[in-house]
Design a protein around this motif. Structure first.
Motif: not given
Length: 371
Positions: A41-45, A47-52, A57-59, A67-75
């Motif tokens: 889960g988390g931001i790493e999970g 990131r992986r789902r965004l390449t599914h 799944v990506r949507l 919910q992941y602050g600046s890291a989520g904004l960057a993604e």
């Protein structure tokens, strides 16, 4: 009658997976993971789902990034800038455009998923040449005041903050169009399709909405519109069962296939309203103006229409069983295959009405001598 609350990036949440981020596979949109597997889960999970490979799944992952602050904004920005799916890019743009953050706004301008069309002048010139399809057009902030664009297709176009005052959009296709903070004062929207349009913060004062569909469109407290338009929006999106709209102006409104049982429309102006297929069972329409209204296939069983004006109305296959039609006027109306069984018709005015296949109050199709 307002849209969903605008999302905000939470800055208190770290970018690393939390202890509760490990979830059972098969219980989230993670694709082909077996039901017994553990999924990161988390931001790493995310990131992986965004390449599914599955676009769905990506949507579904995009809103989770908030919910992941600046890291989520960057993604989110990365998804907008480089995802292989246009639908994902558009969804990312919509999320970013609601954040109100400078970095998000810059990304929306830099990586716009919309189609460049040369701005307002480009659209006007192309329209005059006969082009009508401007789906996904990028017209943010465009000045189209008083432009004549009847029948144009702006499906899912970006018209955020556009100047559309007195613009002619009659019969236009504006489905899913982004009209946030657009100025639509005095715009002609008769017969236009605004299903799913985003009208949050827009100004619709004086707009003409005869036969306009606002189904699924989003409003906010900042949306400026007249009472008549708000009533039409409310009826189209929430129905009117048991509600009181007595004396209201709903003339030429698109009220097709709505649930309006027991609604109070006493003395209301429904002149030329489109009520095809609507359920008005038990409705109070006493004294209402329904001149030339379209009630084909409408259910008016046990409705109170005493003194109502239905002259010239389209009443084919309408159901009037048990209705009160005392002193109502159906002169010149089309009653083909309508059903008046059990209806009360004392004083009914019916000169010039068409009655082929009409079921009379006694339950027979035989025209009585006094009709």
């Amino acid at each position: 009658m307002v849209g969903k609350p605008q999302p905000a990036v939470r800055t208190g949440q770290g970018s690393r997976p939390q202890p509760w981020d490990l979830v059972l596979g098969g219980q989230t949109a993670t694709g082909s993971a077996p039901a017994h597997a553990l999924v990161l889960g988390g931001i790493e999970g995310a990131r992986r789902r965004l390449t599914h490979s599955d676009e769905a799944v990506r949507l579904a992952t995009l809103p989770q990034l908030l919910q992941y602050g600046s890291a989520g904004l960057a993604e989110l920005i990365e998804a907008l800038a480089g995802n292989s799916s246009w639908a994902v890019r558009l969804a990312a743009w919509r999320l970013l455009s609601q954040l109100g953050q400078p970095e998000a706004e810059r990304a929306c301008r830099t990586y716009s998923p919309f189609r460049p069309v040369g701005g307002a002048q480009g659209v006007i010139v192309a329209y005059r040449r006969g082009e009508r399809d401007f789906a996904y057009a990028d017209l943010e902030g465009a000045d189209l005041q008083e432009a004549r664009l009847g029948g144009i297709n702006l499906w899912e176009a970006n018209l955020r903050r556009a100047n559309l005052r007195f613009c002619n959009f009659n019969g236009a296709r504006l489905r899913q169009t982004d009209l946030r903070q657009a100025d639509l004062q005095g715009a002609k929207l008769s017969g236009a399709d605004l299903q799913g349009a985003d009208l949050r913060g827009s100004d619709l004062r004086g707009a003409k909405v005869s036969g306009t569909s606002l189904r699924g469109s989003q409003l906010s407290e900042e949306t400026h519109l007249e009472e008549r338009v708000r009533h039409i929006w409310q009826l189209q999106n929430w129905g009117g069962q048991g509600q009181d709209f007595s004396g209201q102006d709903l003339s030429k409104a698109d009220l097709r296939e709505l649930v309006l049982c027991q609604i109070r429309l006493r003395g209301a102006d429904l002149n030329r309203a489109d009520l095809r297929g609507s359920n008005l069972e038990g409705a109070d329409l006493g004294g209402a103006n329904l001149q030339r209204a379209d009630l084909r296939g409408a259910n008016l069983q046990n409705a109170d229409l005493e003194g109502a004006n239905l002259s010239g109305a389209e009443l084919r296959q309408a159901q009037f069983q048990g209705a009160n039609l005392r002193r109502a006027d159906v002169s010149g109306a089309n009653l083909t295959q309508a059903n008046l069984e059990g209806a009360q018709i004392e004083g009914l005015k019916h000169s010039g009405s068409r009655i082929a296949g009409l079921i009379f109050p006694d339950g027979t199709p035989i025209k009585p001598w006094w009709w």
